[in-house]
Write an enzyme that holds these catalytic residues in place. Structure first.
Site, PDB file in Angstrom:
ATOM      1  N   HIS B  34       0.831  -1.212   0.000  1.00 58.52           N
ATOM      2  CA  HIS B  34       0.000   0.000   0.000  1.00 58.52           C
ATOM      3  C   HIS B  34       0.854   1.246   0.000  1.00 58.52           C
ATOM      4  CE1 HIS B  34       1.176  -0.905   4.093  1.00 58.52           C
ATOM      5  NE2 HIS B  34       1.128   0.408   4.319  1.00 58.52           N
ATOM      6  N   HIS B 114       5.364   6.415  -1.299  1.00 56.83           N
ATOM      7  CA  HIS B 114       6.133   5.180  -1.447  1.00 56.83           C
ATOM      8  C   HIS B 114       5.315   3.972  -1.050  1.00 56.83           C
ATOM      9  CE1 HIS B 114       6.432   6.033   2.865  1.00 56.83           C
ATOM     10  NE2 HIS B 114       6.669   4.735   3.023  1.00 56.83           N
TER      11      HIS B 114
END
Lengths: 169, 169
Positions: B34, B114
């Site tokens: 995620h 990220h």
């Protein structure tokens, strides 16, 4: 891609289920505790858009459904799955039935609403575990106001694709 | 309860991330790959209804955002996290900023979009792993058209509470 439709019960019920799943359910790390409404089916990313519309139309026609958990059961002799039995008010049964009739294909079993807490056990293990769990007193009342459409990753785990609120208008 | 807000990238990216996470990320089994938009925060089940409305209002004001992954990075020396770097188009940055300004409280870090693939490594392990991964060619293009609000169970794993489509009208 493989998709499925589930209800996640309240955090309290999930925490309780996980306290048993961590020992008895090899799927423990792959998906949170859940009640399956539609078993895994194949669809492409294109096809799923149509599925999403169907589920959404059904969710619009249902009020939140109550889930009452009163005992631990087993599917033996069909299989060695041990589960939290979910009392099935009529609306949960018709939700399941509408979701399944929206798709082609077979219905493997009669619908027995449940949250799996143990599976893939040998007969002996099943006897031991179920023998010690079957008399456990469990008592949870919950209301499910949403469904989740999930897809499976290559490692066997499941990611949520979309949530649908049960929101009869 | 502890909640968080994330984007799940496409299945292809999740599968790639998991092929690395299974070796390098102890959170591998707790949550799918995620991109975090809002780090974990506490809210009661009552408070979360208000949060849901806020997120929904924000999601209504955004178009789907593109995610381009072009390299593997590391937060060293801040910490030993190794990640897939997500090129941040302006709309991803403003989505993050709107979501975070909707809540009180601190913003720990500057936002570096990220997807974590490794963490909790010793300095030596980090050097080895990052040394071998940093030159890896990665190239994924994806479009995220939804956010997910999650909550954490007692065992540390995360369950999805609700999905919000980015759907500027």
């Amino acid at each position: 891609m493989k998709f499925g439709i589930v209800i996640f019960p309240s955090k309290k019920i999930q925490d309780y289920a996980n306290s048993l799943r961590r020992r008895y359910d090899p799927h423990y790390a792959l998906i949170p505790p859940h009640l399956t409404l539609k078993s895994p089916f194949e669809a492409t990313e294109e096809e799923i858009k149509n599925v999403v519309q169907k589920i959404d139309a059904i969710a619009r026609n249902f009020n939140p459904v109550s889930l009452n958990i009163t005992k631990i059961g087993s599917f033996k002799p069909v299989n060695n799955v041990i589960y939290l039995k979910v009392e099935s008010p009529e609306d949960l049964v018709s939700l399941h039935s509408e979701l399944n009739s929206a798709f082609e294909g077979d219905q493997e079993y009669n619908f027995v609403p449940h949250i799996t807490i143990g599976q893939n056990m040998s007969d002996d293990e099943h006897s031991d575990v179920y023998g010690s769990l079957r008399m456990t007193k469990v008592q949870f009342e919950d209301t499910a106001d949403r469904l989740h459409l999930l897809y499976q990753l290559d490692n066997g785990s499941w990611t949520v694709y979309e949530t649908f609120r049960l929101r009869k208008e």
